[in-house]
Design a protein around this motif. Structure first.
Motif, mmCIF file in Angstrom:
data_model
loop_
_atom_site.group_PDB
_atom_site.id
_atom_site.type_symbol
_atom_site.label_atom_id
_atom_site.label_comp_id
_atom_site.label_asym_id
_atom_site.label_seq_id
_atom_site.Cartn_x
_atom_site.Cartn_y
_atom_site.Cartn_z
ATOM 1 N N ARG A 83 0.831 -1.215 0.000
ATOM 2 C CA ARG A 83 0.000 0.000 0.000
ATOM 3 C C ARG A 83 0.870 1.271 0.000
ATOM 4 O O ARG A 83 0.615 2.229 0.723
ATOM 5 C CB ARG A 83 -0.954 0.001 1.190
ATOM 6 N N LEU A 84 1.941 1.226 -0.815
ATOM 7 C CA LEU A 84 2.880 2.339 -0.975
ATOM 8 C C LEU A 84 3.673 2.644 0.289
ATOM 9 O O LEU A 84 4.299 3.702 0.389
ATOM 10 C CB LEU A 84 2.145 3.611 -1.444
ATOM 11 N N LYS A 85 3.672 1.737 1.259
ATOM 12 C CA LYS A 85 4.439 1.909 2.495
ATOM 13 C C LYS A 85 5.589 0.899 2.514
ATOM 14 O O LYS A 85 5.372 -0.304 2.355
ATOM 15 C CB LYS A 85 3.555 1.694 3.725
ATOM 16 N N ARG A 86 6.783 1.405 2.696
ATOM 17 C CA ARG A 86 7.935 0.501 2.771
ATOM 18 C C ARG A 86 7.930 -0.253 4.094
ATOM 19 O O ARG A 86 7.756 0.349 5.159
ATOM 20 C CB ARG A 86 9.236 1.288 2.659
ATOM 21 N N VAL A 118 4.541 0.505 10.508
ATOM 22 C CA VAL A 118 3.950 0.966 9.257
ATOM 23 C C VAL A 118 2.633 1.655 9.604
ATOM 24 O O VAL A 118 1.776 1.060 10.256
ATOM 25 C CB VAL A 118 3.687 -0.204 8.281
ATOM 26 N N VAL A 119 2.474 2.896 9.175
ATOM 27 C CA VAL A 119 1.267 3.646 9.481
ATOM 28 C C VAL A 119 0.293 3.527 8.311
ATOM 29 O O VAL A 119 0.559 4.025 7.209
ATOM 30 C CB VAL A 119 1.583 5.133 9.769
ATOM 31 N N ASP A 124 -6.233 1.731 3.763
ATOM 32 C CA ASP A 124 -5.181 0.710 3.756
ATOM 33 C C ASP A 124 -5.587 -0.487 4.606
ATOM 34 O O ASP A 124 -5.410 -1.645 4.203
ATOM 35 C CB ASP A 124 -3.859 1.296 4.290
ATOM 36 N N ILE A 125 -6.123 -0.212 5.790
ATOM 37 C CA ILE A 125 -6.525 -1.289 6.694
ATOM 38 C C ILE A 125 -7.669 -2.087 6.092
ATOM 39 O O ILE A 125 -7.710 -3.320 6.175
ATOM 40 C CB ILE A 125 -6.916 -0.703 8.069
ATOM 41 N N SER A 126 -8.601 -1.384 5.443
ATOM 42 C CA SER A 126 -9.717 -2.066 4.800
ATOM 43 C C SER A 126 -9.229 -3.005 3.700
ATOM 44 O O SER A 126 -9.674 -4.161 3.590
ATOM 45 C CB SER A 126 -10.692 -1.036 4.222
ATOM 46 N N ASN A 127 -8.285 -2.531 2.882
ATOM 47 C CA ASN A 127 -7.732 -3.376 1.825
ATOM 48 C C ASN A 127 -6.928 -4.535 2.402
ATOM 49 O O ASN A 127 -6.981 -5.645 1.877
ATOM 50 C CB ASN A 127 -6.846 -2.537 0.896
ATOM 51 N N PHE A 128 -6.197 -4.263 3.487
ATOM 52 C CA PHE A 128 -5.429 -5.326 4.138
ATOM 53 C C PHE A 128 -6.371 -6.423 4.637
ATOM 54 O O PHE A 128 -6.108 -7.622 4.439
ATOM 55 C CB PHE A 128 -4.613 -4.755 5.303
#
Length: 201
Positions: A83-86, A118-119, A124-128
């Motif tokens: 989700r674009l987070k490293r 990772v924030v 993002d949480i919904s997709n996760f």
């Protein structure tokens, strides 16, 4: 002044013609990068602490399609993003490797494992959560390379293309720590080693 301008133009055109002949002789093609296997045995996110726990193993294949051009890889780094987070970075090569003409290099069992902060936003949480339910995660692996090209006996200085190679993976979760079923060999894109050698080093 007129003669000087004519001389400069002649030198420029001569250099351009020589470069064109050189290019036509070697006809350089970009190397091809593939992720041939991926095993994900842990991918857990704790919302209360913004902590992602991960255990990911990759097999990466590099193919050199050139008949007259070789590559020296001084460093290859794999950067994992969700989700674009490293969330992870690992150096794949500890010593320089040379890849000759029409050669295939295989980097086996590249491990990215551990935990990190990772924030994620609500989307993002919904997709996760959706991907967790499906058992397959969209993970991007960016490859940063420091490379030198070998044209015959001529070897360039090492440089780092400014654009990272991008491997967009769909990785099934496998909690039994066996080879992940359902993973498809993925060809990486954005390979710009010849056309984008912006950073020397």
């Amino acid at each position: 002044m007129h003669l000087l301008l004519l001389l400069v133009n002649s030198i420029f055109l001569g250099s351009l013609f020589s470069l064109l002949i050189f290019w036509l002789i070697f006809l350089p093609k970009e190397p091809k990068f593939f992720v041939t296997n991926s095993t994900l045995t842990q991918f857990d996110f704790t919302n209360a602490t913004n902590t992602l726990h991960y255990n990911l193993a990759l097999n990466i294949t590099i193919r050199n399609p050139n008949r007259r051009v070789g590559f020296y890889y001084n460093c290859i780094e794999a950067i994992a993003n969700y989700r674009l987070k490293r969330f992870a970075l690992v150096t794949l090569t500890s010593t320089p490797i040379y890849q000759g003409h029409k050669n295939t290099t295989v980097l086996k069992q590249v491990f990215l494992e551990g935990q990190g902060e990772v924030v994620f936003g609500q989307n993002d949480i919904s997709n996760f959560n959706s991907e967790t339910a499906a058992g397959v995660y969209n993970i991007d692996i960016h490859l940063a390379v420091k490379v030198s090209d070998k044209f015959g006996k001529l070897k360039t200085s090492y440089y780092t293309p400014s654009r990272k190679i991008n491997c967009k993976l769909k990785v099934p979760l496998n909690v039994n720590e066996t080879s992940a079923g359902g993973f498809n060999i993925t060809k990486c894109g954005n390979v710009k080693i010849f056309s984008d050698p912006d950073t020397s080093g």
